[in-house]
Enzyme design. Structure first.
Site, PDB file in Angstrom:
ATOM      1  N   ARG A   1      38.192  66.432  68.655  1.00 25.54           N
ATOM      2  CA  ARG A   1      39.176  66.834  69.661  1.00 25.54           C
ATOM      3  C   ARG A   1      38.513  67.517  70.855  1.00 25.54           C
ATOM      4  NH1 ARG A   1      43.128  69.730  65.621  1.00 25.54           N
ATOM      5  NH2 ARG A   1      41.369  69.279  64.240  1.00 25.54           N
TER       6      ARG A   1
ATOM      7  N   ASN B   1      34.739  61.927  54.021  1.00 26.84           N
ATOM      8  CA  ASN B   1      34.283  61.536  55.361  1.00 26.84           C
ATOM      9  C   ASN B   1      33.676  60.137  55.404  1.00 26.84           C
ATOM     10  OD1 ASN B   1      33.245  64.873  56.457  1.00 26.84           O
ATOM     11  ND2 ASN B   1      35.196  63.817  56.668  1.00 26.84           N
TER      12      ASN B   1
ATOM     13  N   GLU C   1      40.055  85.976  51.289  1.00 34.12           N
ATOM     14  CA  GLU C   1      40.907  86.103  52.464  1.00 34.12           C
ATOM     15  C   GLU C   1      40.746  84.832  53.305  1.00 34.12           C
ATOM     16  OE1 GLU C   1      42.956  88.809  53.200  1.00 34.12           O
ATOM     17  OE2 GLU C   1      42.429  89.371  51.142  1.00 34.12           O
TER      18      GLU C   1
ATOM     19  N   ASP D   1      36.105  72.471  62.003  1.00 33.44           N
ATOM     20  CA  ASP D   1      37.004  71.395  62.407  1.00 33.44           C
ATOM     21  C   ASP D   1      37.190  71.395  63.924  1.00 33.44           C
ATOM     22  OD1 ASP D   1      38.704  69.265  62.092  1.00 33.44           O
ATOM     23  OD2 ASP D   1      40.435  70.472  61.541  1.00 33.44           O
TER      24      ASP D   1
ATOM     25  N   ARG E   1      32.760  60.978  70.649  1.00 35.88           N
ATOM     26  CA  ARG E   1      32.840  61.894  69.506  1.00 35.88           C
ATOM     27  C   ARG E   1      31.459  62.400  69.115  1.00 35.88           C
ATOM     28  NH1 ARG E   1      37.531  62.110  66.441  1.00 35.88           N
ATOM     29  NH2 ARG E   1      36.339  62.599  64.578  1.00 35.88           N
TER      30      ARG E   1
END
Length: 228
Positions: A21, A65, A195, A17, A30
């Site tokens: 940004r 998406n 985990e 991810d 992008r």
């Protein structure tokens, strides 16, 4: 594993991810962020031979998406084509087996054909790169449950046997980059005892060294599976 041995992660999954940004912070399109994200994947796969990781599963394109702007989806599909073409020889040279999870046969016919060829040519690799394409975990579980029901009794074992990851080692560690703290419909069943680590690093900046740090932290955790 004896009590004094540290656990080693055989199967690591990553929600990659932060590409958008990363690009926005640099005032870049992008698409450039997605390209840099692919470069991060390439570096990580090359580093696997120096780790305990036998299988790396990456969330590349979710079933949700498709809701993104058409231009961005097109950029992602073209990037996928380029990645398969450019990196298949490297997979073969580094003994990496490609595995796809998700409804990948619903992608464009030329991409499906390229993936089928890559799967066949890398089938004997000793380490696995599993890529989630057109993937949604809830949909995967529903498909697996339907197949289990068609064969007889529905049990946790029969559902697990029909998951897209049935051929892979149990998931040990799930990492999400960019600071978001959610699973986003990724490996929900498989994460039951995995985990988890949520890191602030944006995906294009995630390095093999970051993975090694995550593996070291994993080795320091005590895995109890519900026991004491």
């Amino acid at each position: 594993m004896t009590s004094d041995q540290k656990p080693e992660a055989r199967h690591v999954a990553i929600i990659m991810d932060g590409n958008g940004r990363w690009a926005k912070r640099r005032h870049l399109p992008r698409a450039i962020g997605h390209q840099r994200g692919v470069e991060a994947v390439r570096k990580l796969v090359r580093s696997l031979k120096d780790t305990s990781v036998e299988c790396l599963t990456l969330y590349a394109f979710s079933s949700e998406n498709w809701k993104r702007p058409e231009e961005e989806v097109g950029d992602l599909m073209n990037l996928m084509r380029k990645f398969i073409r450019s990196d298949l020889p490297e997979f073969l040279a580094n003994d990496v087996r490609l595995h796809i999870i998700g409804d990948w046969r619903g992608l464009a016919p030329d991409i499906v054909e390229m993936l089928e060829d890559a799967l066949a040519r890398t089938a004997n690799g000793s380490r696995t790169l599993a890529v989630a394409l057109n993937y949604g975990s809830q949909q995967e579980i529903a498909r697996a449950a339907a197949l289990a029901a068609a064969e007889g009794e529905i049990t946790t074992e029969s559902i697990a046997a029909h998951l897209d990851t049935a051929q892979l080692p149990p998931l040990d560690l799930l990492i999400r980059t960019s600071g978001e703290v959610r699973l986003s419909n990724f490996l929900l069943w498989q994460s039951a005892y995995a985990e988890m680590m949520f890191v602030d690093t944006l995906w294009p900046d995630f390095t093999p060294e970051d993975l090694r740090h995550a593996l070291d932290e994993f080795a320091g955790r005590e895995r109890r599976y519900g026991g004491r």
